[in-house]
Design a protein around this motif. Structure first.
Motif, PDB file in Angstrom:
ATOM      1  N   TYR A   8       0.867  -1.161   0.210  1.00  0.00           N
ATOM      2  CA  TYR A   8      -0.125   0.068   0.132  1.00  0.00           C
ATOM      3  C   TYR A   8       0.698   1.326   0.026  1.00  0.00           C
ATOM      4  O   TYR A   8       1.921   1.477   0.634  1.00  0.00           O
ATOM      5  N   ALA A   9       0.625   2.226  -0.773  1.00  0.00           N
ATOM      6  CA  ALA A   9       1.384   3.457  -1.169  1.00  0.00           C
ATOM      7  C   ALA A   9       0.837   4.492   0.232  1.00  0.00           C
ATOM      8  O   ALA A   9      -0.155   4.652   0.266  1.00  0.00           O
ATOM      9  N   VAL A  10       1.998   4.556   0.961  1.00  0.00           N
ATOM     10  CA  VAL A  10       1.582   5.640   2.076  1.00  0.00           C
ATOM     11  C   VAL A  10       2.691   6.873   1.958  1.00  0.00           C
ATOM     12  O   VAL A  10       3.737   6.642   1.293  1.00  0.00           O
ATOM     13  N   ALA A  11       2.185   7.771   2.465  1.00  0.00           N
ATOM     14  CA  ALA A  11       2.916   8.980   2.918  1.00  0.00           C
ATOM     15  C   ALA A  11       3.249   9.037   4.225  1.00  0.00           C
ATOM     16  O   ALA A  11       1.958   9.460   5.122  1.00  0.00           O
ATOM     17  N   ILE A  12       4.394   9.061   4.994  1.00  0.00           N
ATOM     18  CA  ILE A  12       4.376   9.082   6.498  1.00  0.00           C
ATOM     19  C   ILE A  12       5.093  10.661   6.774  1.00  0.00           C
ATOM     20  O   ILE A  12       5.952  11.148   6.163  1.00  0.00           O
ATOM     21  N   VAL A  13       4.430  11.358   7.609  1.00  0.00           N
ATOM     22  CA  VAL A  13       4.670  12.590   8.112  1.00  0.00           C
ATOM     23  C   VAL A  13       5.116  12.317   9.619  1.00  0.00           C
ATOM     24  O   VAL A  13       4.322  11.743  10.579  1.00  0.00           O
ATOM     25  N   TYR A  14       6.303  12.872   9.991  1.00  0.00           N
ATOM     26  CA  TYR A  14       6.827  12.717  11.257  1.00  0.00           C
ATOM     27  C   TYR A  14       7.553  13.788  11.750  1.00  0.00           C
ATOM     28  O   TYR A  14       8.455  14.132  10.764  1.00  0.00           O
ATOM     29  N   PRO A  15       7.612  14.188  12.956  1.00  0.00           N
ATOM     30  CA  PRO A  15       8.522  15.458  13.034  1.00  0.00           C
ATOM     31  C   PRO A  15       9.823  15.193  13.526  1.00  0.00           C
ATOM     32  O   PRO A  15      10.028  14.020  14.038  1.00  0.00           O
ATOM     33  N   LEU A  25       9.148  18.966  10.143  1.00  0.00           N
ATOM     34  CA  LEU A  25       8.571  17.829   9.580  1.00  0.00           C
ATOM     35  C   LEU A  25       9.282  17.387   8.483  1.00  0.00           C
ATOM     36  O   LEU A  25       9.705  17.936   7.571  1.00  0.00           O
ATOM     37  N   LYS A  26       9.239  15.908   8.345  1.00  0.00           N
ATOM     38  CA  LYS A  26       9.784  15.338   7.169  1.00  0.00           C
ATOM     39  C   LYS A  26       8.608  14.435   6.529  1.00  0.00           C
ATOM     40  O   LYS A  26       7.748  13.748   7.207  1.00  0.00           O
ATOM     41  N   SER A  37       3.828  10.415  14.724  1.00  0.00           N
ATOM     42  CA  SER A  37       3.745  10.222  12.976  1.00  0.00           C
ATOM     43  C   SER A  37       2.370  10.314  12.419  1.00  0.00           C
ATOM     44  O   SER A  37       1.405   9.886  13.503  1.00  0.00           O
ATOM     45  N   ALA A  38       2.326  10.332  11.228  1.00  0.00           N
ATOM     46  CA  ALA A  38       1.102  10.170  10.461  1.00  0.00           C
ATOM     47  C   ALA A  38       1.098   9.413   9.502  1.00  0.00           C
ATOM     48  O   ALA A  38       2.202   9.847   8.412  1.00  0.00           O
TER      49      ALA A  38
END
Length: 484
Positions: A42-49, A61-62, A137-138
């Motif tokens: 599954y293609a995901v975009a992960i956001v984490y500080p 954030l990255k 993270s998200a």
């Protein structure tokens, strides 16, 4: 497929909670699982500080894109329940590729709407954005779509700079704050930015619908006495109704949260974690900031719903006017038919009398050979010709061709309006253009969003609709009503 996903997630959650020996047992049982489903990614975009070296520097954030399996997703979000994946209704890369190869199209489904707080995560499906949010993270799903990639990038940028805001020329400007005590927690910022992104997208979609509705209303006014005028409004009305159902789903999601103090309190993952470490219970009144946030976006969505209702009422009013015009036209034809029937019966009496007595009058043609046959043949030929002319007029090639063209236009518009997320993405790119937009540039922007059903025929029809000023380009004058 979802049964296999649930079994995998349940196995991984059990493995995280069991001892090492139990982990070995689960590993052996896992070897007999379906290998094809285990390969689904599954293609995901992960956001984490991440924290910088300077103590008072702005938060950074990255954003990274990955293709993860269910096991890897659960490693990132171990508190997610197996049933949450059923609710999220994720699309694997394999399913996305198979859908892309299909030639037929289907109407867009209604998006799932929910915000479910868990102990360590928030499961969220708001519009086309599906995400699992934790304190650090998200994970945003369906990142193989260009529209989701762009939304994830905007969400990441807004969370990074959304600490406090000022008003300038009627626009909200976000700034970084150096006071860490005033910063909202990461998970609340993510929830707010996802809701805000969907509200912004829906506001733009309203501005996209307005010129389409205006152009179609002008066109159907020229076909006031044709049934195709009514049918042309059906695709737009269906699309607006699907849009209305999505907005109502968003409002219902926010309303359900506002009615539950416990759920709003559980959205505060960071504060709940700190309270648990101190063996305390977080007071229910701690959710005041979350309640204010949800109330504000609830008001925005209600305003969008009112605008949709206004457009639907305009379309319905135009349909009613066309139906009344058709009824009036039909009544005139019935009245004319009645007059012709009365006139035909009146003439028929005289014709019958003339037929009885006329052939007995000596006129010099009684002895001419072939006159009787000529009269009978001429009468039949004239009657048959008149009947053929009537049928040709009623079912002629011109009327048939125009009906086919109208049906094709309805089908083209139906396909174009069934891929509204792609049009949202293209419309946003159009608004960023400084000068007028030509048809070639418009086509490039549409194809940049990788639409499922929109092709050259749909693009030409949409360009003609959006070019309300009929100057062969699309400029802001065509959307003036949306900006005022």
């Amino acid at each position: 497929m979802w049964i296999a996903i649930a079994l995998q997630s349940f196995s991984i959650q059990s493995r995280n909670k069991s001892s090492k020996s139990n982990g070995d047992t689960l590993l052996k049982s896992k070897q007999g699982a379906d290998k094809h489903q285990a390969q689904d990614r599954y293609a995901v975009a992960i956001v984490y500080p991440f924290v910088t070296a300077m103590p008072n520097s702005p938060r950074s954030l990255k954003l990274s894109s990955k293709n993860l399996t269910i096991e890897e997703i659960l490693e990132e979000a171990p508190g997610t329940h197996a049933r949450d994946f059923f609710s999220l209704s994720l699309t694997s890369l394999g399913d996305a590729a198979s859908r892309k190869r299909r030639t037929s199209y289907s109407m867009s489904k209604i998006h799932p709407w929910f915000i479910l707080p868990r102990e360590t995560e928030i499961i969220m499906a708001f519009g086309c954005v599906r995400a699992i949010i934790s304190r650090k993270s998200a994970i945003i799903f369906d990142a193989h779509k260009p529209t989701i990639k762009q939304q994830a990038q905007r969400i990441c940028e807004n969370v990074q700079r959304k600490d406090f805001f000022t008003m300038r020329d009627g626009e909200i400007l976000f700034h970084n704050s150096t006071n860490n005590n005033k910063k909202a927690h990461f998970e609340i910022n993510m929830v707010e930015e996802i809701i805000r992104e969907v509200c912004t997208m829906y506001n733009g979609r309203i501005r996209l619908y307005e010129p389409i509705v205006n152009s179609l209303m002008d066109r159907v006014s020229n076909d006031a006495f044709s049934p195709s005028g009514l049918y042309k409004l059906v695709p737009v009305k269906d699309s607006l109704q699907r849009f209305e159902m999505n907005v109502k789903g968003a409002i219902r999601c926010i309303t359900d949260l506002l009615e539950s103090d416990e759920d709003m309190n559980n959205l505060l993952l960071t504060e709940q974690s700190i309270a648990r470490e101190r063996n305390e219970v977080l007071p229910l009144e701690s959710h005041a900031s979350v309640e204010l946030l949800l109330e504000e976006y609830g008001r925005q969505l209600n305003s969008i719903l009112l605008e949709i209702d206004y457009l639907l009422q305009r379309v319905q009013s135009k349909q009613d006017i066309l139906a009344l015009s058709m009824d009036a036209y039909r009544n005139r034809m019935i009245r004319m038919n009645l007059y012709l029937s009365v006139a035909g019966i009146s003439i028929g009496f005289g014709t019958a009398v003339a037929g009885f007595f006329g052939m007995n009058v000596i006129n010099g043609l009684e002895e001419v050979e072939g006159v009787f046959s000529l009269v009978v043949f001429s009468s039949c030929l004239f009657g048959g010709g008149f009947m053929g002319a009537c049928f040709t007029y009623l079912e002629g090639t011109k009327t048939h061709t125009k009906t086919i063209q109208n049906l094709n236009q309805i089908e083209v518009l139906n396909r174009a309006l069934s891929d509204m997320p792609a049009l949202d993405h293209s419309f946003e790119l159009m608004l960023k253009e400084n000068g007028p937009l030509t048809k070639e540039k418009f086509r490039e922007m549409i194809f940049a969003s990788e639409p499922d059903f929109i092709r050259d025929e749909e693009i030409n029809y949409l360009f003609d609709l959006l070019d309300y000023s009929k100057n062969s380009v699309i400029d802001k004058d065509d959307f003036r009503s949306g900006f005022e």
